[in-house]
Design a protein around this motif. Structure first.
Motif, PDB file in Angstrom:
ATOM      1  N   ASN A  93      -7.025  -0.049 -13.920  1.00  4.58           N
ATOM      2  CA  ASN A  93      -5.914  -0.096 -12.965  1.00  4.58           C
ATOM      3  C   ASN A  93      -6.192  -1.263 -12.017  1.00  4.58           C
ATOM      4  N   HIS A  94      -5.388  -2.331 -12.158  1.00  5.61           N
ATOM      5  CA  HIS A  94      -5.648  -3.545 -11.381  1.00  5.61           C
ATOM      6  C   HIS A  94      -5.549  -3.287  -9.869  1.00  5.61           C
ATOM      7  N   ALA A  95      -4.551  -2.524  -9.458  1.00  6.09           N
ATOM      8  CA  ALA A  95      -4.373  -2.226  -8.033  1.00  6.09           C
ATOM      9  C   ALA A  95      -5.583  -1.464  -7.484  1.00  6.09           C
ATOM     10  N   ILE A  98      -8.509  -3.860  -7.056  1.00  6.99           N
ATOM     11  CA  ILE A  98      -8.391  -4.658  -5.824  1.00  6.99           C
ATOM     12  C   ILE A  98      -8.746  -3.817  -4.603  1.00  6.99           C
ATOM     13  N   GLU A  99      -8.233  -2.575  -4.567  1.00  7.58           N
ATOM     14  CA  GLU A  99      -8.491  -1.702  -3.430  1.00  7.58           C
ATOM     15  C   GLU A  99      -9.973  -1.347  -3.324  1.00  7.58           C
TER      16      GLU A  99
END
Length: 502
Positions: A93-95, A98-99
């Motif tokens: 999950n790219h998001a 990043i988080e």
């Protein structure tokens, strides 16, 4: 190949035991690995391990029951966890990736894509990154301590010398908070525009090396400092200034006191020599006059006799005054109210103050301040300063301010006028015997004043601006403080203000 001398302690935080075994097996398959791997499935227990720094590396699953791995990451970072933490998820999950990086994760891995190579690389990079960050933090802490604990004022500023960051010594020296200084430039503190312009030109060269400069603090007090600065280039090509201020105000005051003491001593030796050489022939003149007084002299000769007698007495009086000024005063020091001495000095000068219609303002602390003093001598010293202030002011436009400030270890007396001021050249010679700017003055009043104040172990400083006024600042070490008696009581200052207002 992953080789370490000391075993790396790893904690896998996962609520699924099967996933733990999978991750553990991948870690154990790393060639040359030296790992101690433990499992934890409880959120609170994992946070306790992190807070007590029991492991060198943490693998944290995203799903941990009611809370998530991101929650654990946030709490761990808030509690200053320095060990690397790697977030694990069941699918990419790219998001989330990043988080996780934003929150503070050292890396982000998806379980289905785990391989021995990826795991080895992840552990190695995370540990190296953690070591580098720890070294950076240690260095930052070391230099931050040097910066904050330095007794010299250290600051960072932009190229226009607007303050960016200051240490506690800077705030203490200048009297401004860090927030107040962030809205000011170094030039705002410089009382002389010519000095500010010279510094602007000098800073363009990129280096300022031990320049002596005067600065005004928040209370308007002048501080003498040695200033050094260097322009430093950032990696992005921008520049900032690193400045250091060393306060030498006390040193300069001490130098002035020593120099003045040496001048007074030299003047005293000269005065005593002159007095001795002049009094011998003066004694012969007096003896001759006594002899002539018994002889028959004509009326015309009597006039000349009177001239000689009066001038001989005047010479004798001047010699006595020179000697009184040159030799240290014999002081009888007793614990005395500083306010009372000032009140009597002001009362003695009140006729002059009223005749010139000068506005008088007096401010004393609520408590009486006691100092060891010879009351009569110190009254003369204050009176000389007050009379000089009165004479320097224009009639009906003068403002005289007498202020007493109680400091922890000393009492400060500040006598300020809005008179003509004293030039820089004359200010350097202000207390020299025989120096005066008055037409008929002998230049002995302030010399005697300094002699009295030095006998009281007082520090004297004079600030003056031409056309603005002059301020005498006198510091006494005090013995004790006692409150005013109940019911108070009026002072000379109260009476003066009442008289002037009426």
């Amino acid at each position: 190949m992953f080789i370490t001398a000391e075993p790396i302690r790893i904690l896998i935080v996962d609520d699924d035991e099967d996933d733990f075994f999978i991750t553990d097996s991948v870690i154990k398959d790393i060639s040359g690995g030296n790992f101690i791997v433990h499992w934890c499935y409880k959120y609170t227990e994992a946070l306790d391990h992190i807070c007590h720094k029991r492991y060198d590396l943490y693998f944290i699953d995203y799903f941990l029951g009611a809370k998530t791995g991101l929650d654990l990451l946030r709490e761990a970072v808030e509690r200053d966890c320095e060990a690397p933490m790697i977030l694990l998820t069941g699918k990419g999950n790219h998001a989330l990736d990043i988080e996780a990086m934003r929150v503070g994760a050292a890396d982000y891995l998806t379980k289905p894509e785990l391989t021995v190579e990826k795991m080895e690389r992840c552990i190695r990079y995370s540990m190296e990154k953690a070591r580098s960050l720890k070294a950076l933090r240690d260095n930052e802490l070391k230099y931050r301590n040097i910066f904050e604990r330095s007794k010299d004022a250290i600051f960072l500023a932009d190229t226009s010398l607007q303050f960016i960051t200051v240490n506690m010594a800077t705030s203490s020296l200048l009297g401004y908070t860090a927030e107040e200084l962030s809205n000011m430039t170094f030039y705002d503190l410089m009382p002389e525009e010519k000095e500010a312009e010279s510094l602007r030109e000098l800073i363009k060269t990129g280096e300022v090396d031990d320049v002596e400069t005067d600065l005004l603090n928040k209370n308007g007090e002048e501080r003498t400092c040695i200033f050094s600065a260097t322009i430093i280039e950032r990696p992005d090509g921008t520049h900032y200034v690193q400045g250091i201020l060393h306060d030498i105000t006390g040193l300069r005051k001490a130098e002035k006191s020593v120099l003045m003491a040496e001048k007074l001593a030299a003047t005293g030796r000269l005065a005593r020599t002159l007095a001795h050489e002049i009094r011998n022939p003066l004694t012969n003149i007096h003896l001759s006059l006594d002899h002539l007084r018994t002889s028959d002299i004509s009326e015309a000769q009597l006039n000349y006799f009177g001239i000689i007698q009066r001038n001989a007495k005047r010479i004798g009086a001047i010699i006595s005054e020179l000697l009184d000024t040159a030799r240290p005063s014999d002081m009888i020091l007793q614990n005395t109210s500083l306010q009372d001495i000032l009140d009597e000095s002001i009362t003695a000068a009140m006729d002059r103050i009223v005749l010139k219609n000068i506005k008088l303002q007096i401010r004393y602390p609520e408590h009486i301040l006691f100092i060891p003093a010879d009351k009569d001598k110190l009254k003369i010293a204050f009176l000389n300063i007050i009379i000089n202030a009165v004479e320097a002011m224009e009639e009906e436009q003068g403002r005289l301010e007498v202020v007493v400030i109680n400091h922890p270890h000393a009492c400060e007396v500040r006598i300020t006028d809005n008179g003509t001021g004293i030039s820089e050249e004359n200010l350097q010679r202000l207390f020299e015997p025989y120096f005066t700017s008055k037409r008929n003055g002998l230049g002995l009043g302030l010399a005697a004043t300094l002699n009295i104040l030095q006998a009281h172990h007082a520090q004297v400083d004079v600030h003056s601006v031409m056309g603005v006024g002059t301020s005498f600042v006198i510091m006494f070490r005090h013995k004790s403080r006692e409150p005013f008696p109940q019911g108070g009581g009026s002072t000379a200052g109260d009476a003066a203000e009442k008289k002037l207002s009426s």
